[in-house]
Scaffold this motif. Structure first.
Motif, PDB file in Angstrom:
ATOM      1  N   ALA A   1     -18.486 -15.505 -31.417  1.00  0.00           N
ATOM      2  CA  ALA A   1     -18.386 -14.154 -30.599  1.00  0.00           C
ATOM      3  C   ALA A   1     -17.631 -14.315 -29.088  1.00  0.00           C
ATOM      4  CB  ALA A   1     -19.847 -13.797 -30.132  1.00  0.00           C
ATOM      5  N   ALA A   2     -17.389 -15.635 -28.748  1.00  0.00           N
ATOM      6  CA  ALA A   2     -16.759 -15.698 -27.451  1.00  0.00           C
ATOM      7  C   ALA A   2     -15.302 -16.108 -27.578  1.00  0.00           C
ATOM      8  CB  ALA A   2     -17.604 -16.835 -26.618  1.00  0.00           C
ATOM      9  N   ALA A   3     -14.969 -16.156 -28.610  1.00  0.00           N
ATOM     10  CA  ALA A   3     -13.441 -16.657 -29.049  1.00  0.00           C
ATOM     11  C   ALA A   3     -12.439 -15.723 -28.479  1.00  0.00           C
ATOM     12  CB  ALA A   3     -13.287 -16.705 -30.569  1.00  0.00           C
TER      13      ALA A   3
ATOM     14  N   TYR B   1      -8.563 -13.261 -34.736  1.00  0.00           N
ATOM     15  CA  TYR B   1      -8.958 -13.544 -36.234  1.00  0.00           C
ATOM     16  C   TYR B   1     -10.456 -14.050 -36.233  1.00  0.00           C
ATOM     17  CZ  TYR B   1      -9.043 -16.445 -40.530  1.00  0.00           C
ATOM     18  OH  TYR B   1      -9.562 -16.921 -41.671  1.00  0.00           O
ATOM     19  N   LEU B   2     -10.893 -15.000 -35.440  1.00  0.00           N
ATOM     20  CA  LEU B   2     -12.118 -15.508 -35.431  1.00  0.00           C
ATOM     21  C   LEU B   2     -13.245 -14.544 -34.983  1.00  0.00           C
ATOM     22  CD1 LEU B   2     -11.858 -18.967 -33.534  1.00  0.00           C
ATOM     23  CD2 LEU B   2     -11.291 -18.464 -35.678  1.00  0.00           C
ATOM     24  N   LEU B   3     -12.831 -13.458 -34.077  1.00  0.00           N
ATOM     25  CA  LEU B   3     -13.818 -12.460 -33.679  1.00  0.00           C
ATOM     26  C   LEU B   3     -14.027 -11.433 -34.908  1.00  0.00           C
ATOM     27  CD1 LEU B   3     -12.208 -11.386 -30.262  1.00  0.00           C
ATOM     28  CD2 LEU B   3     -14.547 -12.526 -30.606  1.00  0.00           C
ATOM     29  N   GLN B   4     -13.026 -11.425 -35.959  1.00  0.00           N
ATOM     30  CA  GLN B   4     -13.036 -10.590 -37.068  1.00  0.00           C
ATOM     31  C   GLN B   4     -14.351 -10.996 -37.948  1.00  0.00           C
ATOM     32  OE1 GLN B   4      -9.483 -10.747 -39.015  1.00  0.00           O
ATOM     33  NE2 GLN B   4      -8.493  -9.074 -37.728  1.00  0.00           N
ATOM     34  N   HIS B   5     -14.568 -12.504 -37.559  1.00  0.00           N
ATOM     35  CA  HIS B   5     -15.630 -13.239 -38.592  1.00  0.00           C
ATOM     36  C   HIS B   5     -16.966 -13.470 -37.768  1.00  0.00           C
ATOM     37  CE1 HIS B   5     -13.077 -14.195 -42.014  1.00  0.00           C
ATOM     38  NE2 HIS B   5     -11.924 -13.962 -41.241  1.00  0.00           N
TER      39      HIS B   5
END
Length: 670
Positions: A6-8, A12-16
């Motif tokens: 969540a803190a990325a 792309y990471l936030l999508q996951h």
């Protein structure tokens, strides 16, 4: 437990971040956790605009039963390949070694020491077409780890050792001289598609760096064949469905050999590199089509990809609401609905929108296979269709600002703006440069990316330093502001200090000597979708070598780097386009033009315009008052009879100064 994404800063990471899988970002703590639990690591690598990454996420990563299996038996790490190209390079090499191919999403299973023992790409939820189902694969890996863990660890260690050896291997060296460049150009011609342009068959990627090389080769040698290859390819790409006929900008690649159906993601790096080509081609030929396309690409960059902070976003997704091409494809009925019957029929014929369709489900991509017979009617219709398209669901934007790709955009906008008289392009390049230098430099060192004004933690890799330096040197030439020269050469000095391979002149690692320790320090030597870090560095070093008083060292390193890939460049030019572009500059000098005069002198502007219009690509053009600070090219360059003058130099030899446009053009062509 919720996952840790969540803190990325990566979209792309936030999508996951809402997946039921307990994802970790890449970190030492994740591997410590895997060792504590004695479980393998599941490493999943992708990027936000990747179609099949979205498919696997929906099928598997969002599935509760799959997530439970992953959480019970693995420590799961999610990596954005664009944010961490170093990690991607290491494990892509492993994937290609194990499977003979690569791609994204990349799925790797690692020991808690980070050593890979099984790698692949996309896996479906159930077995199909010879691929195991993802949960079936998870079962197999869990069983092997539990029942035969010692053998698995041993095999992984051997794989890691072989990968490190391969990364350290050097290519046969060879001088990239004029004869070698002739042979490279001829080799490109052997794989040229004489009907549709480009090289090889489907899928076709825009060969931007090879085209830039061929343009420079044409300018140096007057090769009509080199120019023909560029012109045909540029026209076919621009008239096909891979180019956005309504708003400008190119999609990632064409799934067919005719450039009809694209993979719809629109990447910053592709469009930056293609802007450079089309602006260069427009300058060389004066033709309307490359000028129109260059303007469209620049408009896309400065419009759709420009972030509120002034940088350039990474990409627009291929999918809209999970459907590829939903935003961009049209049917005849949709054209009629927006335009009315008469205009709709005219537009359908012009844009090759057919009943059966050229894409999927009876829809078509938009092609402009011939210029419209009524340009004003086409401009009105284009505007109406663009407004209507804007009311459709839109693809998501990966709005992280990547240093290297912004460097490519800065260079293209600065060069193209100077060549075509577009100060708005140069202004856009300045804004991006100010953002990257102001935000991405932390404690004196360059970071890889930022998002929404927050810089990421990943260290800049070689391509970040090199591409940004090249862009800043182009911006210095376009603006005459010494701050860009100082910043660009500062980055080059950092690269020489921290990325060089010890006892191997001209060789560079992709990661710094004080960066996070991975399995090994990757070292990419081929140009693929973007210039590799080493070729971008060689290009920037050559430019800096004639812009600075002590540039001889830069020149020596660049020439050593070129020798190190000489065999690759000559035999496999499709994968060495940026190397060959740099080599053309090296063979030409690079050519240097210093134009001196008073800032308000209209004669100065005429000489500058001539220098930019006539000088071949790779020429270093510097403008200023005599003895202006910043560049030795301006030192001891007096006016001629009180008028602005131009000094043309090749290597260490300069022609006599000239003060007329005709004399300058003749000197540059001579």
């Amino acid at each position: 437990m919720p996952n840790r994404l969540a803190a990325a800063t990566s979209p792309y990471l936030l999508q996951h971040s809402d997946n039921p899988i307990e994802w970790w970002e890449w970190s030492e703590a994740a591997f410590v956790e895997a060792a504590r639990r004695d479980v393998p690591v599941l490493l999943s690598v992708g990027y936000a605009a990747c179609h099949w990454c979205h498919v696997m996420a929906h099928e598997s990563f969002e599935d509760a039963a799959t997530a439970a299996q992953v959480n019970a038996g693995f420590v799961a790490i999610k990596v954005d390949r664009e944010e961490r190209p170093d990690i991607d390079a290491i494990y892509m090499a492993a994937t290609q070694a194990m499977t003979g191919q690569g791609g994204w999403p990349m799925t790797c299973f690692l020991t808690p020491a980070g050593e890979p023992f099984h790698c692949g790409t996309y896996y479906p939820p159930q077995a199909r077409q010879g691929m195991p189902g993802f949960r079936q694969l998870l079962d197999a890996v869990t069983t092997a780890w539990r029942d035969d863990g010692e053998r698995v660890r041993g095999a992984a260690g051997e794989i890691a050792a072989r990968l490190a050896d391969n990364a350290a291997a050097a290519l046969p060296s060879s001088v990239v001289d004029a004869d070698a460049l002739d042979r490279a150009a001829a080799t490109l011609g052997e794989t040229f598609d004489a009907r549709f342009g480009g090289f090889g068959g489907a899928p076709k990627f825009p060969p931007s760096m090879a085209l830039e090389f061929l343009l420079r080769h044409h300018e140096r040698t007057a090769s009509a064949e080199a120019l023909r290859l560029v012109g045909l390819t540029a026209e076919r790409m621009a008239r096909g469905g891979m180019y956005d006929q309504l708003a400008g900008g190119f999609a990632r690649y064409s799934v067919d050999a005719q450039w009809v159906v694209p993979h719809f993601e629109k990447m910053l790096y592709d469009n930056a590199l293609l802007l450079r080509v089309y602006a260069h081609l427009a300058r060389v030929t004066g033709d309307a089509l490359p000028l129109r396309v260059a303007d469209g690409i620049a408009g896309f960059l400065l419009g759709e990809l420009c972030t509120p902070e002034g940088g350039f976003a990474s990409a627009l997704d291929a999918d809209t609401d999970g459907v590829e091409g939903l935003t961009y494809a049209w049917t005849p009925a949709q054209l009629h609905e927006v335009l009315g019957a008469a205009d709709g029929e005219w537009a359908a014929a012009l844009l090759t929108v057919t009943g059966p369709g050229t894409f999927e489900h009876g829809s078509s991509t938009l092609q402009l296979l011939a210029d419209p017979d009524d340009p004003q009617r086409w401009e009105r219709i284009r505007t109406e269709l663009l407004v209507a398209r804007g009311q459709r669901p839109q693809p998501a934007c990966d709005d992280k600002v990547v240093t290297a790709w912004n460097g490519l955009a800065i260079q293209a906008l600065a060069e193209g703006g100077a060549a075509l008289g577009r100060t708005d392009w140069i202004d856009g390049a300045v804004r991006a440069a100010e953002l990257v230098l102001g935000l991405h430099v932390v404690d004196g060192r360059l970071r890889r990316s930022s998002r929404a004004g927050r810089v990421g933690t990943a260290a800049g890799v070689l391509e970040d330093h090199a591409c940004l330096a090249d862009g800043l040197l182009a911006l210095y030439q376009a603006t005459g502001e010494p701050r860009w020269l100082a910043a660009g050469t500062g980055l080059l000095d950092v690269a020489l200090e921290h990325f060089a391979v010890l006892d191997a002149p001209g060789a560079f690692h992709d990661t710094a000597d004080d960066a996070e320790a991975l399995l090994h320090r990757p070292r990419e030597l081929t140009d693929n979708a973007t210039p590799c870090g080493s070729s971008a560095l060689a290009s920037a070093l050559l430019t800096a070598s004639v812009l600075t008083a002590d540039g001889g060292h830069y020149r020596d390193v660049a020439e050593a780097a070129l020798r190190g890939v000489g065999t690759l460049a000559e035999r496999h030019p499709r994968f060495a386009g940026h190397w060959l572009t740099a080599a053309e500059a090296a063979v030409s000098g690079p050519l240097q033009v210093a134009v001196v005069g008073d800032a308000g002198d209209p004669h100065l502007a005429e000489l500058v315009s001539t220098a930019i219009a006539v000088a071949p690509g790779g020429t270093v053009v510097v403008v200023g008052e005599p003895d202006a600070p910043g560049s030795p090219l301006l030192a001891a360059r007096p006016l001629v009879d009180g008028r602005a003058a131009a000094y043309v130099c090749r290597g260490f030899v300069c022609d006599r100064p000239v003060s007329t446009v005709a004399e300058l053009a003749a000197s540059l062509r001579g």
